[in-house]
Design an enzyme around this catalytic site. Sequence first.
Site, PDB file in Angstrom:
ATOM      1  N   LYS A 253     -11.770  -5.816  12.221  1.00 37.43           N
ATOM      2  CA  LYS A 253     -12.613  -4.921  11.422  1.00 37.43           C
ATOM      3  C   LYS A 253     -14.024  -4.822  12.033  1.00 37.43           C
ATOM      4  O   LYS A 253     -14.635  -3.752  12.027  1.00 37.43           O
ATOM      5  CB  LYS A 253     -12.667  -5.421   9.974  1.00 37.43           C
ATOM      6  CG  LYS A 253     -11.318  -5.264   9.267  1.00 37.43           C
ATOM      7  CD  LYS A 253     -11.257  -6.029   7.960  1.00 37.43           C
ATOM      8  CE  LYS A 253      -9.917  -5.850   7.270  1.00 37.43           C
ATOM      9  NZ  LYS A 253      -9.736  -6.721   6.109  1.00 37.43           N
TER      10      LYS A 253
ATOM     11  N   GLU B 160      -9.785   5.301   6.927  1.00 39.61           N
ATOM     12  CA  GLU B 160     -10.709   4.730   5.937  1.00 39.61           C
ATOM     13  C   GLU B 160     -10.206   3.399   5.378  1.00 39.61           C
ATOM     14  O   GLU B 160     -11.002   2.498   5.075  1.00 39.61           O
ATOM     15  CB  GLU B 160     -10.916   5.733   4.787  1.00 39.61           C
ATOM     16  CG  GLU B 160     -11.939   5.324   3.754  1.00 39.61           C
ATOM     17  CD  GLU B 160     -13.333   5.147   4.334  1.00 39.61           C
ATOM     18  OE1 GLU B 160     -13.964   6.151   4.662  1.00 39.61           O
ATOM     19  OE2 GLU B 160     -13.798   3.982   4.448  1.00 39.61           O
TER      20      GLU B 160
ATOM     21  N   GLU C  50      -1.830 -13.914   3.856  1.00 37.69           N
ATOM     22  CA  GLU C  50      -0.556 -13.549   4.456  1.00 37.69           C
ATOM     23  C   GLU C  50       0.339 -14.781   4.486  1.00 37.69           C
ATOM     24  O   GLU C  50      -0.037 -15.796   5.065  1.00 37.69           O
ATOM     25  CB  GLU C  50      -0.795 -13.093   5.907  1.00 37.69           C
ATOM     26  CG  GLU C  50      -1.687 -11.897   6.053  1.00 37.69           C
ATOM     27  CD  GLU C  50      -0.928 -10.596   5.841  1.00 37.69           C
ATOM     28  OE1 GLU C  50       0.292 -10.590   6.057  1.00 37.69           O
ATOM     29  OE2 GLU C  50      -1.560  -9.612   5.433  1.00 37.69           O
TER      30      GLU C  50
ATOM     31  N   ASP D  57      -8.345 -11.026  11.387  1.00 37.87           N
ATOM     32  CA  ASP D  57      -8.434  -9.784  10.605  1.00 37.87           C
ATOM     33  C   ASP D  57      -9.889  -9.285  10.572  1.00 37.87           C
ATOM     34  O   ASP D  57     -10.160  -8.102  10.806  1.00 37.87           O
ATOM     35  CB  ASP D  57      -7.919 -10.084   9.182  1.00 37.87           C
ATOM     36  CG  ASP D  57      -8.038  -8.896   8.248  1.00 37.87           C
ATOM     37  OD1 ASP D  57      -7.208  -7.984   8.344  1.00 37.87           O
ATOM     38  OD2 ASP D  57      -8.968  -8.887   7.419  1.00 37.87           O
TER      39      ASP D  57
ATOM     40  N   GLY E 147      -5.500  -4.920  -1.801  1.00 38.91           N
ATOM     41  CA  GLY E 147      -4.733  -4.547  -3.000  1.00 38.91           C
ATOM     42  C   GLY E 147      -4.061  -3.217  -2.759  1.00 38.91           C
ATOM     43  O   GLY E 147      -4.679  -2.294  -2.205  1.00 38.91           O
TER      44      GLY E 147
ATOM     45  N   VAL F 182       0.832  -1.205   0.000  1.00 38.94           N
ATOM     46  CA  VAL F 182       0.000   0.000   0.000  1.00 38.94           C
ATOM     47  C   VAL F 182       0.871   1.261   0.000  1.00 38.94           C
ATOM     48  O   VAL F 182       0.657   2.175  -0.806  1.00 38.94           O
ATOM     49  CB  VAL F 182      -0.959   0.014   1.217  1.00 38.94           C
ATOM     50  CG1 VAL F 182      -1.909   1.200   1.133  1.00 38.94           C
ATOM     51  CG2 VAL F 182      -1.743  -1.284   1.308  1.00 38.94           C
TER      52      VAL F 182
END
Length: 452
Positions: A207, A130, A191, A203, A309, A17
């Site tokens: 979230k 975000e 991962e 994960d 991504g 990223v």
Amino acid sequence: MIEYRSLKIALLGAGSVGSQVAKLLIDNADELAARVGAGLELVGIAVRDPDAPRRVALPRELFTTDARSLILSADIVIELMGGVDPAREYVLLALNSGADVITGNKALLAEHGAQLFAVAEQVGAQLYYEAAVGGAIPIIRPLRDSLAGDRVERILGIVNGTTNFILDRMDTSGDTLEDALEVATELGYAERSDPAADVEGYDAAAKAAILAGLAFHTTVPLESVHREGITGITKEQVDAAREGGYVIKLLAICERVAADDGSEGVSARVYPALVPRQHPLAAVRGVHNAVFVQAAAAGDLMFYGAGAGGLQTASAVLGDVVSAARRHVVGGPGVAESTHADVPVLEIGAVRTRYQITLRVTDAPGVLSRIASIFATNEVSVETVTQTVASEQEPGVASGAIPARREPLPATATLVIGTHEAFESALAATVDTLRASDEVVAVTSVLRVEGV
Ligand code: NDP
Ligand code: HSE
């Protein structure tokens, strides 16, 4: 040409990223300056190894291992290193120096969000995130701003791309979980160092904690999120789901729950569940993510797109950079996270849900009624029952092979039982009693049903 004042941007991390964020900041500098009303100058990128090969060509002179000095020189700090330490220390240093911080680090927020938001509020800085949920999908801002005047009742989310890819492969290509995980790893979705973060639901749980906190204006600690991963899901369950008109999805569920005494709590949980094929979430394929929000006034809303991504996630990060930069231009304190509701987060046992239970039972008179009474005793109401009598040929005897001589096995039948909504604690007790029953040869599948 307009001369803009310049805001200094520090980037921590140049992986999938971070490298894309750096490229967008450099390539689109003029356009971003025009949108913000100030130049966004990338003053440095902190990494572990400045000479490591990068996915994206970036000026070597920007790289440093001295994250602290870089942070202290910046107006805006973008944390894209991942992990909790030293990310937490760096984010605290940035906030305390008065810089706004942008992060995509759900693990950090789920574990230490309360502390970080408190510090941000104290110093009048802003923490943007975000990218932490749903990659490119705008979901944090809609929950925090667009729906701030509404009452969110429930969120059903597919928030982990890797597990959605695996379950989708099992459904459409007939892969086993192991085969599908191997493909996901080869394609770079899972991962490599820690596949458990995805397949065991860690994960998605992080979230879920973030989404529930935002939606219900409450602090939702990570430990209070019930978590089950997909490692127990078999090809047989996926095939049976398809035949029954369902698809199995790993869901993050955040909802308001009414307690018996009329008080209100909230629940945040992650588990694989049967979703009817006609539900919008059933159409979410591959590594895509989607978050289905039910709000009192707005009704049903669905947010869909790339959940991971480098480039896609960089879009969400850049949106936060522009927001932070505009705030610097206009001035004023940051907006604090709203946790005023302080609703209790309930245990999974207090939640009402539906189960689909598949059993292999002895095929004899009275068995069905005794199985039904186990449900009734536990105050679980049965909605549907389907019975299939096992074929005479026992599993493991290949067609044409001559089986060894032995006593005939008792006839068995397979029962697929769908329940009405009931308390999780009652459903779990029902399954325990079924497992202990002499007439139940095996409980072959227990899955919750959501989205009906
Ligand atoms: P990567 O593992 O690809 O990159 C991590 C980067 O951080 C590397 O450049 C690494 O340096 C640097 N780094 C790690 N530890 C340190 C340290 N102690 N000091 C200095 N630099 C360090 O991560 P991603 O880009 O995939 O993810 C970044 C964040 O974004 C994570 O929080 C992740 O959860 C989140 N995110 C990622 C998504 C994705 O699709 N990848 C989607 C949504 C969110 P070096 O290169 O030298 O090793
Ligand atoms: N590992 C995560 C996923 C990356 O598969 O969705 C995005 O958070």
